[in-house]
Design a protein around this motif. Structure first.
Motif, PDB file in Angstrom:
ATOM      1  N   TYR A 173     -27.476 -40.371 -10.022  1.00  0.00           N
ATOM      2  CA  TYR A 173     -28.784 -40.021  -9.467  1.00  0.00           C
ATOM      3  C   TYR A 173     -29.917 -40.652 -10.270  1.00  0.00           C
ATOM      4  N   GLY A 174     -31.072 -40.772  -9.598  1.00  0.00           N
ATOM      5  CA  GLY A 174     -32.279 -41.295 -10.232  1.00  0.00           C
ATOM      6  C   GLY A 174     -33.443 -40.369  -9.949  1.00  0.00           C
TER       7      GLY A 174
ATOM      8  N   SER B 155     -25.267 -46.528  -1.202  1.00  0.00           N
ATOM      9  CA  SER B 155     -25.855 -45.668  -0.187  1.00  0.00           C
ATOM     10  C   SER B 155     -26.351 -44.361  -0.778  1.00  0.00           C
ATOM     11  N   ILE B 156     -27.430 -43.854  -0.215  1.00  0.00           N
ATOM     12  CA  ILE B 156     -27.995 -42.563  -0.631  1.00  0.00           C
ATOM     13  C   ILE B 156     -27.107 -41.424  -0.134  1.00  0.00           C
ATOM     14  N   ILE B 157     -26.948 -40.406  -0.969  1.00  0.00           N
ATOM     15  CA  ILE B 157     -26.241 -39.186  -0.579  1.00  0.00           C
ATOM     16  C   ILE B 157     -27.273 -38.079  -0.433  1.00  0.00           C
ATOM     17  N   LYS B 158     -27.369 -37.480   0.724  1.00  0.00           N
ATOM     18  CA  LYS B 158     -28.322 -36.397   0.933  1.00  0.00           C
ATOM     19  C   LYS B 158     -27.967 -35.223   0.021  1.00  0.00           C
ATOM     20  N   PRO B 159     -28.965 -34.510  -0.523  1.00  0.00           N
ATOM     21  CA  PRO B 159     -28.697 -33.395  -1.442  1.00  0.00           C
ATOM     22  C   PRO B 159     -27.714 -32.373  -0.887  1.00  0.00           C
ATOM     23  N   GLU B 160     -27.852 -32.065   0.401  1.00  0.00           N
ATOM     24  CA  GLU B 160     -26.968 -31.052   1.002  1.00  0.00           C
ATOM     25  C   GLU B 160     -25.534 -31.550   1.175  1.00  0.00           C
ATOM     26  N   ASN B 161     -25.331 -32.883   0.982  1.00  0.00           N
ATOM     27  CA  ASN B 161     -23.987 -33.453   1.130  1.00  0.00           C
ATOM     28  C   ASN B 161     -23.295 -33.716  -0.202  1.00  0.00           C
ATOM     29  N   CYS B 162     -23.955 -33.400  -1.310  1.00  0.00           N
ATOM     30  CA  CYS B 162     -23.405 -33.717  -2.635  1.00  0.00           C
ATOM     31  C   CYS B 162     -22.061 -33.026  -2.879  1.00  0.00           C
ATOM     32  N   GLU B 163     -21.998 -31.745  -2.576  1.00  0.00           N
ATOM     33  CA  GLU B 163     -20.772 -30.998  -2.844  1.00  0.00           C
ATOM     34  C   GLU B 163     -19.619 -31.526  -1.996  1.00  0.00           C
ATOM     35  N   ALA B 164     -19.870 -31.814  -0.722  1.00  0.00           N
ATOM     36  CA  ALA B 164     -18.827 -32.346   0.154  1.00  0.00           C
ATOM     37  C   ALA B 164     -18.358 -33.712  -0.336  1.00  0.00           C
ATOM     38  N   LYS B 165     -19.310 -34.511  -0.830  1.00  0.00           N
ATOM     39  CA  LYS B 165     -18.962 -35.839  -1.342  1.00  0.00           C
ATOM     40  C   LYS B 165     -18.072 -35.726  -2.578  1.00  0.00           C
ATOM     41  N   ALA B 166     -18.340 -34.742  -3.420  1.00  0.00           N
ATOM     42  CA  ALA B 166     -17.511 -34.530  -4.615  1.00  0.00           C
ATOM     43  C   ALA B 166     -16.109 -34.081  -4.231  1.00  0.00           C
TER      44      ALA B 166
ATOM     45  N   LEU C 205     -28.635 -31.314  -8.593  1.00  0.00           N
ATOM     46  CA  LEU C 205     -28.611 -32.495  -7.746  1.00  0.00           C
ATOM     47  C   LEU C 205     -29.410 -32.294  -6.461  1.00  0.00           C
ATOM     48  N   GLN C 206     -29.588 -31.043  -6.047  1.00  0.00           N
ATOM     49  CA  GLN C 206     -30.370 -30.773  -4.840  1.00  0.00           C
ATOM     50  C   GLN C 206     -31.862 -30.684  -5.131  1.00  0.00           C
ATOM     51  N   ASP C 207     -32.238 -30.910  -6.387  1.00  0.00           N
ATOM     52  CA  ASP C 207     -33.646 -30.998  -6.749  1.00  0.00           C
ATOM     53  C   ASP C 207     -34.272 -32.146  -5.966  1.00  0.00           C
ATOM     54  N   ARG C 208     -35.344 -31.860  -5.231  1.00  0.00           N
ATOM     55  CA  ARG C 208     -35.948 -32.868  -4.366  1.00  0.00           C
ATOM     56  C   ARG C 208     -36.632 -33.983  -5.144  1.00  0.00           C
ATOM     57  N   LYS C 209     -36.644 -33.898  -6.477  1.00  0.00           N
ATOM     58  CA  LYS C 209     -37.217 -34.972  -7.279  1.00  0.00           C
ATOM     59  C   LYS C 209     -36.163 -36.010  -7.664  1.00  0.00           C
ATOM     60  N   ARG C 210     -34.918 -35.753  -7.256  1.00  0.00           N
ATOM     61  CA  ARG C 210     -33.824 -36.668  -7.590  1.00  0.00           C
ATOM     62  C   ARG C 210     -33.272 -37.327  -6.335  1.00  0.00           C
ATOM     63  N   LEU C 211     -32.836 -38.565  -6.504  1.00  0.00           N
ATOM     64  CA  LEU C 211     -32.218 -39.328  -5.431  1.00  0.00           C
ATOM     65  C   LEU C 211     -30.757 -39.548  -5.823  1.00  0.00           C
ATOM     66  N   CYS C 212     -29.834 -39.045  -5.012  1.00  0.00           N
ATOM     67  CA  CYS C 212     -28.409 -39.136  -5.328  1.00  0.00           C
ATOM     68  C   CYS C 212     -27.766 -40.295  -4.563  1.00  0.00           C
ATOM     69  N   TYR C 213     -26.783 -40.942  -5.198  1.00  0.00           N
ATOM     70  CA  TYR C 213     -26.119 -42.082  -4.569  1.00  0.00           C
ATOM     71  C   TYR C 213     -24.804 -42.365  -5.276  1.00  0.00           C
ATOM     72  N   ASN C 214     -24.007 -43.229  -4.675  1.00  0.00           N
ATOM     73  CA  ASN C 214     -22.745 -43.676  -5.259  1.00  0.00           C
ATOM     74  C   ASN C 214     -22.941 -45.076  -5.810  1.00  0.00           C
ATOM     75  N   THR C 215     -22.790 -45.253  -7.102  1.00  0.00           N
ATOM     76  CA  THR C 215     -22.967 -46.575  -7.696  1.00  0.00           C
ATOM     77  C   THR C 215     -21.921 -46.810  -8.779  1.00  0.00           C
ATOM     78  N   CYS C 216     -21.698 -48.078  -9.086  1.00  0.00           N
ATOM     79  CA  CYS C 216     -20.771 -48.429 -10.171  1.00  0.00           C
ATOM     80  C   CYS C 216     -21.520 -48.551 -11.496  1.00  0.00           C
ATOM     81  N   PHE C 217     -22.819 -48.264 -11.506  1.00  0.00           N
ATOM     82  CA  PHE C 217     -23.615 -48.304 -12.733  1.00  0.00           C
ATOM     83  C   PHE C 217     -23.483 -46.966 -13.457  1.00  0.00           C
TER      84      PHE C 217
END
Length: 258
Positions: free
Chosen positions: A161-162, A68-79, A110-122
């Motif tokens: 992120y990608g 699933s994608i993690i919104k940039p503004e949610n990265c810190e809360a997810k961590a 991570l909040q750079d709008r050119k990056r897509l953040c997500y949770n992956t096992c890769f």
């Protein structure tokens, strides 16, 4: 199983920050056709929902991860949520990359709008893996993340992120391939209307750069279909509208010449 060995003819485009390089291969005319390119299935990434990554993490066999994608503004809360779930393990870890993931600087990245953040096992070895959306369209290229080792020897990650494929296309406009790329993108958009959501931000980006705006004007001058196409995209785009108006005036001046 035998595999083909290709020599690189030249590096066509590259960007160290985005971790990509576009290569022209030296292939003989007798060689069977290569698999079709993915450029015509590129899409603007969504801000939420599911994605699919295909790659060879840690050099293993090809595998697929649905995440699933993690919104940039949610990265810190997810961590912070990750820390709460792994507090006993994390207390024993002295890993610089993990603490970097919790720093203010890192979350700005991570909040750079050119990056897509997500949770992956890769994790390691998966850089460059394609990231697809639920409609099987290419939206990003896996770049990295903040992985750390567990006491058990396994690897865990806070966030991966990608890079958006649209950002990579914009980067390619800074290289000699710019003219070919813009023409190709216009041709695809004429055949596939849904692709115009990818073309519009690309030409808007081109309008803001002196060199690429000149290239875009040349494409419009030599291809009337491209002009009509971009004219249909110029609504609510002052940059593109201004460039089209300038092209039209220049054409009228040349027509009026004796």
């Amino acid at each position: 199983m035998a595999c083909d060995l290709f020599y690189v003819k030249q590096i066509v485009a590259h960007n160290r920050s985005f971790d990509y390089a576009l290569l022209e291969l030296d292939i003989s005319q007798e060689h069977p056709p290569l698999p079709p390119a993915l450029i015509d299935i590129i899409a603007v990434p969504q801000t939420s929902g599911g994605i699919c990554i295909i790659g060879h993490p840690e050099g293993r066999v090809k595998s697929v991860d649905l995440c699933s994608i993690i919104k940039p503004e949610n990265c810190e809360a997810k961590a912070q949520e990750h820390i709460a779930c792994h507090s006993e393990t994390l207390d024993k870890i002295e890993n610089e990359r993990f603490y970097q993931a919790l720093s203010v600087y890192s979350f700005d990245v991570l909040q750079d709008r050119k990056r897509l953040c997500y949770n992956t096992c890769f994790y390691h070895g998966s850089s460059g893996s394609p990231v697809f959306n639920a409609q099987h369209r290419l939206v990003a290229m896996q770049q990295g993340g903040h992985a750390y080792p567990l006491v058990s020897g396994k690897t865990q990650s806070v966030i991966e992120y990608g890079i958006h494929m649209t950002a990579i296309l914009q980067s390619m406009l800074q290289h000699k391939i710019a003219t070919l790329l813009l023409r190709k993108m216009c041709r695809i958009s004429l055949e596939k209307p849904e692709f115009r959501s990818v073309l519009k931000p690309l030409v808007e980006y081109a309008c803001r750069q002196s060199r690429t705006s000149t290239i875009l004007k040349c494409c419009l001058k030599s291809d009337p279909q491209c002009y009509v196409l971009l004219e249909s995209l110029s609504n609510k785009s002052s940059e593109l509208g201004a460039l089209l108006t300038e092209c039209k005036k220049n054409t009228e001046k040349q027509t009026d010449l004796p």
